[in-house]
Structures are given as C-alpha cells and as structure tokens.
Scaffold this motif. Structure first.
Motif, PDB file in Angstrom:
ATOM      1  N   GLU A  58       0.810  -1.212   0.000  1.00  0.00           N
ATOM      2  CA  GLU A  58       0.000   0.000   0.000  1.00  0.00           C
ATOM      3  C   GLU A  58       0.849   1.271   0.000  1.00  0.00           C
ATOM      4  O   GLU A  58       0.411   2.313  -0.483  1.00  0.00           O
ATOM      5  CB  GLU A  58      -0.937   0.002   1.215  1.00  0.00           C
ATOM      6  CG  GLU A  58      -2.063  -1.008   1.122  1.00  0.00           C
ATOM      7  CD  GLU A  58      -2.913  -0.819  -0.122  1.00  0.00           C
ATOM      8  OE1 GLU A  58      -3.304   0.336  -0.403  1.00  0.00           O
ATOM      9  OE2 GLU A  58      -3.176  -1.813  -0.819  1.00  0.00           O
ATOM     10  N   ARG A  61       1.242   2.260  -3.698  1.00  0.00           N
ATOM     11  CA  ARG A  61       0.074   2.271  -4.586  1.00  0.00           C
ATOM     12  C   ARG A  61      -0.010   3.521  -5.452  1.00  0.00           C
ATOM     13  O   ARG A  61      -0.580   3.496  -6.537  1.00  0.00           O
ATOM     14  CB  ARG A  61      -1.212   2.146  -3.762  1.00  0.00           C
ATOM     15  CG  ARG A  61      -1.461   0.764  -3.192  1.00  0.00           C
ATOM     16  CD  ARG A  61      -1.814  -0.248  -4.258  1.00  0.00           C
ATOM     17  NE  ARG A  61      -2.084  -1.559  -3.678  1.00  0.00           N
ATOM     18  CZ  ARG A  61      -2.254  -2.660  -4.384  1.00  0.00           C
ATOM     19  NH1 ARG A  61      -2.161  -2.617  -5.709  1.00  0.00           N
ATOM     20  NH2 ARG A  61      -2.494  -3.810  -3.791  1.00  0.00           N
ATOM     21  N   LEU A 183       1.611   9.674  -2.971  1.00  0.00           N
ATOM     22  CA  LEU A 183       0.279   9.608  -2.378  1.00  0.00           C
ATOM     23  C   LEU A 183      -0.751   9.250  -3.437  1.00  0.00           C
ATOM     24  O   LEU A 183      -0.827   9.893  -4.493  1.00  0.00           O
ATOM     25  CB  LEU A 183      -0.079  10.935  -1.714  1.00  0.00           C
ATOM     26  CG  LEU A 183       0.853  11.388  -0.581  1.00  0.00           C
ATOM     27  CD1 LEU A 183       0.386  12.724  -0.020  1.00  0.00           C
ATOM     28  CD2 LEU A 183       0.916  10.352   0.523  1.00  0.00           C
ATOM     29  N   GLU A 186      -6.939   7.605  -3.877  1.00  0.00           N
ATOM     30  CA  GLU A 186      -7.877   6.963  -2.970  1.00  0.00           C
ATOM     31  C   GLU A 186      -7.187   6.637  -1.650  1.00  0.00           C
ATOM     32  O   GLU A 186      -6.119   6.033  -1.625  1.00  0.00           O
ATOM     33  CB  GLU A 186      -8.437   5.682  -3.597  1.00  0.00           C
ATOM     34  CG  GLU A 186      -9.279   5.933  -4.847  1.00  0.00           C
ATOM     35  CD  GLU A 186      -9.894   4.661  -5.375  1.00  0.00           C
ATOM     36  OE1 GLU A 186      -9.717   3.604  -4.737  1.00  0.00           O
ATOM     37  OE2 GLU A 186     -10.541   4.719  -6.432  1.00  0.00           O
ATOM     38  N   ALA A 187      -7.818   7.053  -0.556  1.00  0.00           N
ATOM     39  CA  ALA A 187      -7.256   6.809   0.775  1.00  0.00           C
ATOM     40  C   ALA A 187      -8.394   6.793   1.787  1.00  0.00           C
ATOM     41  O   ALA A 187      -9.354   7.559   1.675  1.00  0.00           O
ATOM     42  CB  ALA A 187      -6.229   7.877   1.132  1.00  0.00           C
ATOM     43  N   LYS A 188      -8.275   5.921   2.772  1.00  0.00           N
ATOM     44  CA  LYS A 188      -9.284   5.809   3.822  1.00  0.00           C
ATOM     45  C   LYS A 188      -8.887   6.719   4.983  1.00  0.00           C
ATOM     46  O   LYS A 188      -7.896   6.467   5.670  1.00  0.00           O
ATOM     47  CB  LYS A 188      -9.384   4.360   4.296  1.00  0.00           C
ATOM     48  CG  LYS A 188     -10.385   4.144   5.424  1.00  0.00           C
ATOM     49  CD  LYS A 188     -10.361   2.694   5.887  1.00  0.00           C
ATOM     50  CE  LYS A 188     -11.279   2.487   7.094  1.00  0.00           C
ATOM     51  NZ  LYS A 188     -11.204   1.090   7.601  1.00  0.00           N
ATOM     52  N   THR A 312      -7.625   4.140   9.491  1.00  0.00           N
ATOM     53  CA  THR A 312      -7.068   4.541   8.193  1.00  0.00           C
ATOM     54  C   THR A 312      -6.458   3.325   7.519  1.00  0.00           C
ATOM     55  O   THR A 312      -6.106   2.343   8.172  1.00  0.00           O
ATOM     56  CB  THR A 312      -5.971   5.608   8.345  1.00  0.00           C
ATOM     57  OG1 THR A 312      -4.820   5.005   8.960  1.00  0.00           O
ATOM     58  CG2 THR A 312      -6.439   6.775   9.196  1.00  0.00           C
ATOM     59  N   ASP A 313      -6.340   3.385   6.201  1.00  0.00           N
ATOM     60  CA  ASP A 313      -5.461   2.449   5.522  1.00  0.00           C
ATOM     61  C   ASP A 313      -4.079   3.101   5.445  1.00  0.00           C
ATOM     62  O   ASP A 313      -3.878   4.197   5.972  1.00  0.00           O
ATOM     63  CB  ASP A 313      -6.005   2.067   4.143  1.00  0.00           C
ATOM     64  CG  ASP A 313      -6.239   3.278   3.236  1.00  0.00           C
ATOM     65  OD1 ASP A 313      -5.747   4.384   3.551  1.00  0.00           O
ATOM     66  OD2 ASP A 313      -6.914   3.116   2.201  1.00  0.00           O
ATOM     67  N   GLN A 315      -2.407   4.403   2.918  1.00  0.00           N
ATOM     68  CA  GLN A 315      -2.422   5.667   2.176  1.00  0.00           C
ATOM     69  C   GLN A 315      -3.115   6.767   2.984  1.00  0.00           C
ATOM     70  O   GLN A 315      -2.701   7.926   2.968  1.00  0.00           O
ATOM     71  CB  GLN A 315      -3.104   5.478   0.821  1.00  0.00           C
ATOM     72  CG  GLN A 315      -2.232   4.802  -0.224  1.00  0.00           C
ATOM     73  CD  GLN A 315      -1.114   5.703  -0.726  1.00  0.00           C
ATOM     74  OE1 GLN A 315      -1.228   6.924  -0.753  1.00  0.00           O
ATOM     75  NE2 GLN A 315      -0.004   5.092  -1.139  1.00  0.00           N
ATOM     76  N   GLY A 316      -4.160   6.402   3.712  1.00  0.00           N
ATOM     77  CA  GLY A 316      -4.819   7.374   4.579  1.00  0.00           C
ATOM     78  C   GLY A 316      -3.919   7.830   5.704  1.00  0.00           C
ATOM     79  O   GLY A 316      -3.908   9.009   6.082  1.00  0.00           O
ATOM     80  N   ARG A 319      -1.487  10.333   4.236  1.00  0.00           N
ATOM     81  CA  ARG A 319      -2.102  11.651   4.015  1.00  0.00           C
ATOM     82  C   ARG A 319      -2.328  12.383   5.330  1.00  0.00           C
ATOM     83  O   ARG A 319      -2.101  13.590   5.428  1.00  0.00           O
ATOM     84  CB  ARG A 319      -3.414  11.492   3.254  1.00  0.00           C
ATOM     85  CG  ARG A 319      -3.223  11.263   1.761  1.00  0.00           C
ATOM     86  CD  ARG A 319      -4.520  11.453   0.999  1.00  0.00           C
ATOM     87  NE  ARG A 319      -4.290  11.337  -0.423  1.00  0.00           N
ATOM     88  CZ  ARG A 319      -3.923  12.346  -1.213  1.00  0.00           C
ATOM     89  NH1 ARG A 319      -3.723  13.547  -0.682  1.00  0.00           N
ATOM     90  NH2 ARG A 319      -3.735  12.166  -2.503  1.00  0.00           N
TER      91      ARG A 319
END
Length: 416
Positions: A58, A61, A183, A186-188, A312-313, A315-316, A319
């Motif tokens: 991830e 990504r 980054l 899409e991010a959670k 969060t994932d 990527q989240g 961010r």
C-alpha cells in the motif's frame, strides 16, 4: 566462482521487466524507496512488479511506474516451499518472466522465490544457502544506514558486471536519492480528522478551519514492546497539548485501538494535575499559553484527542501524517513516513541502533535517546527482569523533555 553474467547484462531488453521483493516491515519499506527511485531513474523504460505483504504494498500504490502489485502471504502457509512456488507462478502469469529480480530481504525463501520466477538475473544479499539460488549475491554492508544498504543492492543491479558488492560509502551516499512517497488519490481517512479542514480533504492544499496545531502521537511499534514509549508518558503529552486547545491525533493499527483509548482516558485524568503543576514539572508558563481551566471542564481534553487507530489504511495514514504540525513517535514505520513527507518529527529511540534506522536526511528530525549500558540491545522485549533498570532506555525519556522539544519545533517549524 563468479558466474558469467556478461551476456545477460548486454542482452537486456530496452524495457526490462524488474521484479522487486520488498522488505516485510513498513519502516523498512519506506527506507527502500530510494533504491526503487534509483532503479526507476536508471531503467527509465522498465516495467516494475512489487511483491510484499499487502500492508507494505500500500505504501507504493500511488507510484504510477509500478505496473503489478502481488501480495505475499506465503509465510502463513503450512508448506512454505509450495506457497513460494505458487507465488512465483503468479508473477509469471501476471507479469511475465522477469529480466531482473531483486530481493531486499535477507532470507532463504526470498532467494528461492526469485529462482522459482525463472528470472534471468537474480540479485540479493549474500548468505550461506540462499546465495546458490542467486546469480549475483551482494555482501551486506555493516554499520551504515539501512537506506544505503538497500541502495547498494540497487546499485549492483545497475552495474550488472560488478560482483564485488563493494562501493565506497561516500560514493554510495552521493548517488542515493532521498526518501520518496507517492500519495494515491484513494485513501481511507475518518471523517473526524477530515472535519479539521475547510474542504474536508487531506489534499496538498487543504486548509484548516482554525489555527489549532495538529499533534500526532504514535504509541505503537510493530517490532515489539521494547521500542515503545510508556503509554502513561504519551498520555501526559496528549493532556498537555489538549489543554492548550490543540488537536491531538493518535495513530496505530486496529489492534492498538484500546491503547489509544487508554491514552485518551489517562490524559483526561491527568489534566487537573498537569494544569496546576505544569510550571514546576515542565518549566513553562502554562497559564499564559492555554485556556487550561476551561479545557478541563466537561471532559474536553478527550474531545481534543482523536483516536484514529485502525481507522485509516496505509495511504490514509500517509495523508493524515502529511498534515501534522509535529509527530511524536516510537521508532516505527510511521516515523519513516513522516520523515519522507517532511513532517517535523520527534523520534523516541530505545533499544535500536539509531545510526542505522534514524530519519534518513530528514530536515526536521529530533532523535531522543537515553544512553544506558545495555543499548542498543535490538531486542523485541526488554531482557532485563522487572524492577529497577527494566526498560530503562524508555523509562528515562521523560514527558517533560518531549514536550519541551515539541514546543521548540512548533515555534520554529509548525504549519499554521
């Protein structure tokens, strides 16, 4: 005996297929990004396939140069050899037979995996048994930063005819890029964090609704408890900044959620004492810099502390960290993420050898570590018996020291 790879090196296609078996840990994955950037720069038309545990993948990504991502959960299999073979078959099916395969893990099964892929050129660390499965094994350089160790492997891929694995450290440092994260769109990210911003996004240009600072805390460390600062210490820091009216955000995995809640509760319980005794404990004129009395009321300390553990994932997480004013963290994957994103960071080191895993070229990086006779032990758990001296490397790092450093950073570098 050195294997003859001259012909293979000279016959590489213009757009070679490059397979990389990434490290298994989040922090190591971030520290491997300069190696990937080095390869991308040299092989400008190459196609890339990355293999790693799903969480590690991830991190990458958002990198448009990577064509194929394949998760590796072969370690969980009852028969790891067969699972490794199946993983290699999937690489061949989804990506094709690689021209170059590189493993950044120093493990027999990673070397076996590369061999199973039928890659024309296989590169990895030199080890007793795994080396026979590679046609270029590189001695692991000692007493250097982990980033440079990975970069040296990439350099050896680039210089296919050099089998020595030796590189002058100054030269290696000069060719190694900085940490770099991409980054993804899409991010959670949970709504309670997005509510801090006017447009409820974590985009690059997102602005906050107020002038509150955002203080990030990372009380977890996947490697083991020896690397973890005391939860009660994190609670003191959280209480202090929440009393000042700042936003405090706790990061971690789903398994750390209860730890985050424990810190929030302790922070509220400590608020009265901290508000009354902070001048004595921390040497700061607290009354002039906060609305302490108002913030103690109605459990508003907890309201200023967000527990994002497990929400969060990856990527989240990246961010959210990118928007912090300061990040206070154990030696961990999120620490390296913050360094890569240029976020002012206070890193709390205990059993780790800091020269090997500190924030690589981080501009705003403060490393706090107490020198005790047993450091760096590099143990997952403190080997000393409970009682005097147990986990001393972390116990002696007092919250007052961390708060003082955080205030210095906020005054000098913080985002407004």
């Amino acid at each position: 005996m050195k294997r003859d790879t001259t012909t293979k090196a000279q016959n590489l296609p213009q757009s070679p297929k490059i397979l990389i078996r990434l490290p298994n840990w989040l922090g190591d994955a971030v520290m491997s990004t300069p190696a990937l950037e080095l390869l991308k720069s040299h092989f400008s038309k190459a196609r890339f396939c990355l293999v790693a545990p799903s969480g590690v993948l991830e991190v990458f990504r958002g990198d448009e140069r990577v064509e194929v991502f394949i998760p590796d959960d072969s370690k969980k299999s009852k028969c790891r050899v067969l699972a490794t073979k199946a993983l290699a078959n999937r690489v061949i099916s989804d990506f094709g037979v690689p021209d170059i395969a590189l493993t950044l893990t120093n493990h027999f099964y990673s070397a076996l995996f590369l061999r199973f892929t039928k890659a024309r050129f296989r590169v990895g660390y030199k080890r007793t048994f795994g080396s026979v499965l590679l046609n270029k094994s590189v001695p692991k350089l000692r007493n250097i930063h982990q980033v440079l160790s990975y970069a040296n492997l990439a350099r050896c891929v680039i210089d296919l005819l050099d089998f020595s694995g030796f590189c002058d450290i100054k030269t290696l440092e000069s060719i190694t890029p900085n940490l770099k994260l991409h980054l993804a769109q899409e991010a959670k990210i949970p709504s309670e964090f997005l509510d801090i911003f006017c447009d409820k996004t974590c985009d690059k240009d997102a602005t906050k609704k107020s002038n509150q600072k955002i203080i990030g805390l990372n009380p977890a460390a996947a490697y083991g408890s020896a690397k973890r600062w005391l939860p009660s210490y994190f609670a003191e820091v959280a209480s202090y900044f929440a009393l000042r009216g700042e936003v405090v955000v706790i990061f971690g995995t789903k398994g750390d959620y209860e730890l985050g809640e424990q810190i929030r509760t302790q922070a509220q319980n400590l608020a009265q004492d901290i508000a009354q005794n902070v001048a004595q404990d921390f040497g700061l004129d607290f009354a002039k810099k906060s609305n302490a009395k108002e913030n103690i009321q109605e459990e508003s300390v907890q309201k200023n502390i967000l527990n994002l553990c497990g929400k969060t994932d990856i990527q989240g997480l990246m961010r959210a960290i990118s928007k912090l004013s300061v990040f206070i963290t154990n030696d961990s994957g999120p620490m390296h993420i913050a360094c890569a994103l240029g976020v002012p960071t206070i890193a709390l080191f205990g059993p780790t050898k800091s020269s090997e895993t500190n924030g690589f070229r981080a501009k705003y990086f403060t490393l706090l570590q107490k020198e005790v006779p047993c450091t760096p032990c590099k143990k997952r758990e403190c080997p000393l018996p409970k009682g005097e001296g147990h986990h001393k490397c972390m116990v002696d790092l007092l919250p007052s020291l961390v708060i003082d450093e955080a205030n210095k950073i906020l005054e000098k570098y913080a985002k407004t």
